[in-house]
Design an enzyme around this catalytic site. Structure first.
Site, PDB file in Angstrom:
ATOM      1  N   ASP A  10       0.917  -1.263  -0.068  1.00 19.25           N
ATOM      2  CA  ASP A  10       0.157  -0.058  -0.037  1.00 19.25           C
ATOM      3  C   ASP A  10       0.909   1.201  -0.178  1.00 19.25           C
ATOM      4  O   ASP A  10       2.135   1.222   0.439  1.00 19.25           O
ATOM      5  CB  ASP A  10      -0.908  -0.134   1.329  1.00 19.25           C
ATOM      6  N   GLY A  45      -5.389   2.615  -3.167  1.00 13.01           N
ATOM      7  CA  GLY A  45      -6.604   3.152  -3.758  1.00 13.01           C
ATOM      8  C   GLY A  45      -6.419   4.520  -4.687  1.00 13.01           C
ATOM      9  O   GLY A  45      -7.403   4.809  -4.926  1.00 13.01           O
ATOM     10  N   ASP A 210      -2.383  -0.803   5.852  1.00 20.08           N
ATOM     11  CA  ASP A 210      -2.671  -0.154   7.185  1.00 20.08           C
ATOM     12  C   ASP A 210      -3.987   0.398   7.038  1.00 20.08           C
ATOM     13  O   ASP A 210      -4.719   0.550   8.379  1.00 20.08           O
ATOM     14  CB  ASP A 210      -1.786   1.151   7.401  1.00 20.08           C
TER      15      ASP A 210
END
Length: 260
Positions: A10, A45, A210
């Site tokens: 991420d 994202g 996370d």
């Protein structure tokens, strides 16, 4: 050389610290992984245009973006999952009635239904520190594939949309902003498209994350590592928990699982 693995990272709160900076130890760890022959990828994202600099800095050409809706393997697009256009049109009408802005996002750009000076948009996007803001184009969603949109509303007000628009999942990432993605879409699905192509067994797949949008990824990946700064719901589903990002958490985690 040890057996090769694939490692997904991420970005925010994982590769990047809370100042949106890449710790030196993290950069060195990523290059050491690559030197050992491992495949290194990003799962985020963010839109592709929001982390071009990071990809160049780390020399990474494989990534899952938009929480799994736009997937690239070694610079080749291998999977896309656009939003349902008709449902998005109806959601847009409902959002306008409630004075909730929307930002439409494809793989190249983002455009807002209102001028981007709107407080909710400026407060949310500025925290990403990407140096770009959406421009105003309320018709940008027409006749193009969109892989994610942003709904801007105070916490709790997304409940109406969750109950009304079943074609989408809504993931809050900021007090004023919620990701809109196709129902059932996730980083886990995007990752699977990559691992199927590369042929890595489950035991050779790793992922660091996370945030709430990492839960599916960390549940799906056998060797999952939550950052020390992760939310408790995220730590609960991970196999391992490393130190926080600003305490050399990536380096510590890679050593903990034996990759470095």
């Amino acid at each position: 050389m040890r057996e090769r693995s694939v490692i997904f990272f991420d970005i925010d709160g994982t590769l990047y610290d809370h100042e949106k900076k890449l710790p030196r130890s993290t950069k060195e760890a990523v290059f050491e992984l690559k030197e050992k022959g491992h495949e290194v990828a990003i799962a985020t994202g963010r839109a592709p245009f929001m982390f071009e600099d990071l990809r160049r800095e780390l020399e990474i050409d494989t990534y899952v973006s938009y929480n799994g809706q736009y997937v690239v393997l070694q610079n080749e697009v291998i999977y896309t999952n656009p939003l349902n256009a008709a449902a998005l049109e109806q959601l847009t009408k409902a959002a306008l009635e409630r004075e909730h802005p929307i930002v439409y996002m494809d793989h190249e750009d983002m455009r807002a239904t209102v001028p981007p000076e709107h407080q909710y948009i400026s407060d949310s996007i500025s925290e990403l520190r990407v140096g770009i803001f959406p421009t105003h184009d309320p018709l940008y969603h027409q006749d193009r594939d969109l892989y994610q949109s942003l709904l801007f509303c105070p916490e709790g007000e997304e409940c109406f949309y969750e109950e009304t628009f079943k074609d989408f999942d809504f993931i809050r990432w900021h007090p004023f902003s919620v990701d809109i993605i196709p129902r059932g879409g996730s980083k886990a699905i995007g990752i699977e498209k990559i691992t199927e192509r590369l042929g890595f067994s489950k035991s050779r797949q790793y992922a660091f994350g996370d945030g709430l949008n990492d839960i599916e990824m960390l549940t799906h990946i056998e060797n999952s590592i939550a950052m020390g700064n992760a939310k408790e719901q995220v730590k609960a589903v991970a196999k391992y928990v490393t130190k926080p990002v600003d305490e050399e958490g990536i380096l510590y985690g890679l050593r903990m699982v034996g990759l470095l």
